[in-house]
Design an enzyme around this catalytic site. Structure first.
Site, PDB file in Angstrom:
ATOM      1  N   CYS A 190       0.845  -1.192   0.000  1.00  0.00           N
ATOM      2  CA  CYS A 190       0.000   0.000   0.000  1.00  0.00           C
ATOM      3  C   CYS A 190       0.882   1.245   0.000  1.00  0.00           C
ATOM      4  CB  CYS A 190      -0.913   0.007   1.217  1.00  0.00           C
ATOM      5  SG  CYS A 190       0.010   0.095   2.768  1.00  0.00           S
TER       6      CYS A 190
ATOM      7  N   CYS B 245       3.496   1.903   2.700  1.00  0.00           N
ATOM      8  CA  CYS B 245       4.798   1.217   2.601  1.00  0.00           C
ATOM      9  C   CYS B 245       5.830   2.146   1.979  1.00  0.00           C
ATOM     10  CB  CYS B 245       4.676  -0.042   1.758  1.00  0.00           C
ATOM     11  SG  CYS B 245       3.564  -1.292   2.429  1.00  0.00           S
TER      12      CYS B 245
ATOM     13  N   CYS C  27      48.091  11.823 -29.931  1.00  0.00           N
ATOM     14  CA  CYS C  27      48.036  10.621 -30.778  1.00  0.00           C
ATOM     15  C   CYS C  27      46.938   9.696 -30.273  1.00  0.00           C
ATOM     16  CB  CYS C  27      49.371   9.887 -30.775  1.00  0.00           C
ATOM     17  SG  CYS C  27      49.684   9.056 -29.216  1.00  0.00           S
TER      18      CYS C  27
ATOM     19  N   CYS D 117      46.808   8.575 -26.658  1.00  0.00           N
ATOM     20  CA  CYS D 117      46.240   9.507 -25.681  1.00  0.00           C
ATOM     21  C   CYS D 117      44.759   9.195 -25.475  1.00  0.00           C
ATOM     22  CB  CYS D 117      46.371  10.956 -26.170  1.00  0.00           C
ATOM     23  SG  CYS D 117      48.068  11.499 -26.392  1.00  0.00           S
TER      24      CYS D 117
ATOM     25  N   ASP E  45      16.149  -0.777 -56.955  1.00  0.00           N
ATOM     26  CA  ASP E  45      14.697  -0.790 -57.108  1.00  0.00           C
ATOM     27  C   ASP E  45      14.390   0.095 -58.313  1.00  0.00           C
ATOM     28  OD1 ASP E  45      11.907  -1.102 -56.363  1.00  0.00           O
ATOM     29  OD2 ASP E  45      12.024   1.007 -55.789  1.00  0.00           O
TER      30      ASP E  45
END
Length: 890
Positions: A136, A139, A208, A211, A586
């Site tokens: 409920c 809670c 580079c 890094c 298509d």
């Protein structure tokens, strides 16, 4: 005691003595409430506004705000805290876990303040849990109250309806204890629901690819980080985390770099140019002084001092980066170079050490300048859109920043001006240069109702445009965002190279240490000689050129494609495009205009108007291009539709409708054959239309055919030229897929120049055709509109969608998107992809050969330290410049 005027809705909450606080001439507004205590409060407020409440404490408490606004409440504690906000916001509360009384005043056993979301510290950790066992709403209150007693938990919020608990705490460690705390009061916690946020940051200071690995390793150790990916080529960090941006930026700083939140395509404020870094120049100057003084009668110590200063000045940044790399458990080029320079100095090779540092700094400076040009290839797209626009305000036109413009506002765009935001023309007509978006070389005519895109150029007439997208959502902003995402994705070759480098570097590093120690211990040469060779091997161990051999090429190619109206979604698809051997198209809307028109109408009952009215009634409810052609044909002749019911589309065959209680059909011959209707009388007309390349639409009932409509689609002007260029680019087989009959397919295939065709295909048959080509050992790309051809696009090795400008679906679903509604840029895409693969192979082989050559020259003593550095940084520079050729490909 001055009079206090009470109001019917005014409520007063008391404490132990129920004292009434008075203030001279103070008249609270409606719904105001005041609270007394054992000691008298002294509110300094000049006005207590509507729904305001002031609450006392056991010790004197002062409200120092100038005004407490509507529905503001201050709550009691046991410590006599001060309400320190100058003006509290509407509906602000300071309640912790207890219930609120009718006056809006809250008390608590612990008297803890609940912080509003605006005041939460950015460093707080947040987590959501799924709570099981709540019966409920009370809670939920029990859990909130229990967790509120923990000083490390800033807030606990339970939603009984969803069963979720949201907790904000001082650290992740506290969040880890929440399940135990909740368990003690009789409830169970399921696995936490972690809401990770995905963000992108711009990283400064990377020299580079290693890094990038340093940053990744450091961030991956943070408990609030789920995933961190750094792309050296783009200079971007992509991260999923639960921390705040401030925390992420501080963590990046801890690894030796600087981070800022990415603007994601928005126009950034102009930043003053950074002062030039003179350390490389100063370091080189002292190196030169040391070298010159070594040939004079000056004391040798002077040369050593010059070299030492050169090492200190030029080596500061690499040494700092090396420190952070070691701290995060990485072994990058800065560690290797710093070790080599320090080792050279320790064994007395001061010139070598200074030369290593200076060459390394010079190489990095040149690399960074080259890489920045690559990164700016996409950033420059932002500059294509103007920062201001002319906006209608009442009866006037005013200038306004594009960031302030909202959807629905009307813009005025004069000839020669750029379109500032995506929108729809509501007045005027003009030709627009759409090259920045679609790559099309010719302007496109636009009229009222047509869509226009930000960044395109209005060439002739003045137009008024209604805004349809905000600045961050425009097509060009999406292009920039998608391209940067694509550049961050690792290609298969790059992933392999990274794995190779991660194994290669530590092996060579360990080998260098062994060479420094074991040969002199075993009596083979002096310590100085072997330490020197080991230091040279340390430099060679840096795989910088190899690591950046692939990503810089990928970034350059994707940037080039984007500027030419082609979106490639990542390095994987770029590599696939370069390996394609067959391409399927298509027919409708790809090879042809996609706007068929009625070319023949044969009426078997001598009543053309009735036949056309029946056909229009059936086809009006279909979106198929052929149906649209028939509907338009009837409209042009002012033939109205009849009253129909029970409309139904018959996939791949046609459609039907019920008119005056009779079922009528419009479809291909296959549909009528399935209804056992003899077509002998009309076969001649059918074959005649098919031989001319037209599509057949039969109109009739379940018993007979009433007439025949011939519909033809025209091949795009650019199609034939594009098909020829694709063949020249090296594609072995070009295939057309269509639902048309064999005769029509054959004629269009011949006109377009394709090698092969599949006719009379239903949508699912296109997938089978793709699989058939793949079974023949071909790597197949499928080209379609990105919506109707989705299954075939997904089945193919590579999906290419056309007409991506303004079509979000196409931009999201396909692997490659042609922004223009034609095949003009497809040959360029294939050539670019193949050249990219060739350049990547060149880069990888050049890097490997350079490394192995350097390794072989170390042991005979032919490779000096400075030559090793030159080989490493020089190779990296060559690789970058070679990759940048892709930016200039036309």
């Amino acid at each position: 005691m001055s009079r206090i005027e009470e109001h019917p809705k005014n409520s007063c909450c008391s404490s132990e003595s129920s004292d009434i606080t008075s203030t001279p001439m103070l008249e609270p507004d409606t719904n105001a409430s005041c609270c007394g205590t054992t000691e008298k409060d002294s509110p300094n407020t000049s006005t207590i506004e509507k729904d305001s409440a002031c609450c006392g404490t056991s010790e004197k408490k002062k409200s120092i705000s100038g005004t407490i606004e509507e529905e503001n409440a201050c709550c009691s504690t046991s410590d006599g805290d001060r309400l320190s906000s100058s003006i509290s916001e509407k509906e602000s509360t300071c309640c912790s876990t207890s219930e609120k009384n009718n006056s809006g005043c809250c008390s608590s056993e612990q008297g803890a303040e609940e912080k509003s979301k605006q005041n939460i510290s950015p460093s707080l950790a947040l987590r959501t849990y799924k709570v099981e066992g709540m019966d409920c709403p009370s809670c939920a209150a029990t859990i909130e109250k229990s967790l509120g007693k923990n000083e490390s938990i800033q807030s606990a919020e339970v939603n009984y309806g969803t069963g979720k608990l949201k907790v904000e705490a001082s650290s992740v460690a506290v969040l880890d204890e929440v399940p135990k705390l909740v368990g003690k009061i009789g409830f169970d916690i399921a696995a936490p629901v972690v809401n990770y946020q995905a963000e992108t940051y711009v990283i400064e200071g990377m020299d580079c690819g290693s890094c990038a690995q340093t940053i990744e390793k450091h961030l991956s150790q943070h408990p609030d980080v789920k995933e961190a990916r750094v792309n050296f080529s783009t200079g971007k960090l992509h991260i999923q985390h639960t921390a705040s941006p401030d925390v992420i930026m501080k963590e990046v700083e801890k690894s030796g770099f600087k981070a800022s939140v990415d603007s994601k395509g928005k126009r950034e404020e102009t930043v003053k140019s950074k002062p030039k870094d003179l350390r490389t120049t100063i370091s080189g100057s002292f190196l030169g002084l040391g070298f010159i003084s070594s040939f004079t009668a000056l004391p040798e110590m002077l040369s050593v001092m010059f070299y030492a200063v050169s090492i200190l000045v030029g080596g500061y940044k690499p040494a700092k980066s090396a420190f952070y790399s070691i701290k995060s458990g990485s072994l990058d080029m800065n560690v290797l170079m710093a070790s080599a320079a320090l080792g050279a100095a320790l064994i007395g090779e001061w010139f070598e050490g200074a030369m290593v540092v200076w060459l390394f700094a010079l190489g990095n400076m040149l690399q960074n300048r080259s890489i920045e040009r690559t990164r700016d290839s996409i950033r420059s797209l932002i500059d294509l859109t103007p920062s201001e626009a002319t906006v209608k305000s009442g009866s006037e036109w005013i200038k306004k920043s594009v960031e302030e413009i909202t959807i629905g506002e009307v813009l005025l765009i004069k000839p020669g001006e750029k379109v500032p935001l995506d929108g729809e023309i509501i007045s005027g007509a003009s030709s627009l240069n759409q090259a920045p978006i679609t790559g099309e070389s010719l302007p496109v005519d636009k009229k009222q109702g047509d869509e226009v895109f930000a960044g395109t150029i209005n060439e002739h007439g003045s137009i008024q445009v209604k805004v349809t997208k905000l600045v961050e959502d425009t097509t060009i902003a999406n292009i920039i965002h998608l391209v940067e995402e694509a550049q961050a994705k690792k290609a298969p070759t790059q992933a392999f190279v990274d794995r190779f480098a991660s194994v290669y570097t530590p092996i060579v590093f360990i080998l260098a240490l062994l060479i420094m120690v074991f040969p002199p211990l075993l009596g083979f040469g002096t310590w100085g000689d072997w330490i020197y060779k080991g230091l040279a091997l340390l430099v060679v161990a840096c795989p910088c050129a190899l690591v950046i051999s692939t990503p810089v090429a990928i970034v350059s190619a994707i940037g080039n494609a984007a500027k030419n109206g082609v979106l490639i979604k990542g390095g994987t698809f770029l590599e696939k495009a370069g390996a394609i051997t067959a391409m399927a198209f298509d027919k409708t809307g790809t090879l042809t205009e996609g706007k068929p028109r009625v070319t023949q109408l044969i009426d078997l009952n001598n009543n053309r108007d009735d036949l056309l009215a029946i056909a229009r009634t059936i086809e009006e409810h279909s979106t198929h291009p052929i149906a649209s052609a028939i509907t338009s044909y009837a409209e042009e002749r002012h033939i109205s539709a009849q009253n129909g019911t029970d409309y139904e589309a018959i996939a791949g065959k046609g459609a039907k409708a019920v008119i005056d209680g009779v079922e009528y059909f419009a479809g291909n011959p296959k549909l009528f054959k399935e209804m056992n209707i003899a077509l002998d009388k009309v076969n001649g007309e059918i074959h005649s239309i098919q031989n001319d390349g037209g599509s057949i639409v039969l109109v009739g009932t379940r018993k007979k055919v009433l007439g025949i409509i011939g519909v033809s689609d025209t091949i795009r002007e650019i199609t034939v030229q594009s098909i020829q260029h694709l063949k020249q680019a090296g594609l072995n087989e070009l295939v057309m897929l269509t639902g048309d009959n064999d005769g029509t397919a054959k004629k269009i295939a011949s006109s377009a120049g394709v090698d092969r065709y599949f006719s009379e295909l239903l949508p699912e048959d296109k997938v089978k055709a793709i699989k058939e080509l793949q079974a023949e050992g071909k790597r197949v790309a499928m080209v379609g509109d990105g919506i109707n051809d989705a299954p075939a696009l997904a089945t193919a090795d590579l999906g290419i969608a056309m007409g991506g400008a303004g079509t979000d679906t196409a931009m999201e679903t396909a692997d490659i998107v042609l922004m223009a509604d034609n095949l003009e840029k497809l040959p360029h895409t294939v050539r670019l992809s193949r050249r990219t693969l060739a350049i990547i192979k060149q880069n990888v082989w050049f890097s490997l050969i350079t490394k192995f050559a350097a390794l072989l020259l170390i042991f005979p003593g032919l490779l000096t330290l400075w030559m090793a550095v030159l080989a490493d940084t020089g190779a990296a520079l060559v690789v970058i410049i070679n990759s940048m050729r892709l930016l200039r490909q036309k």
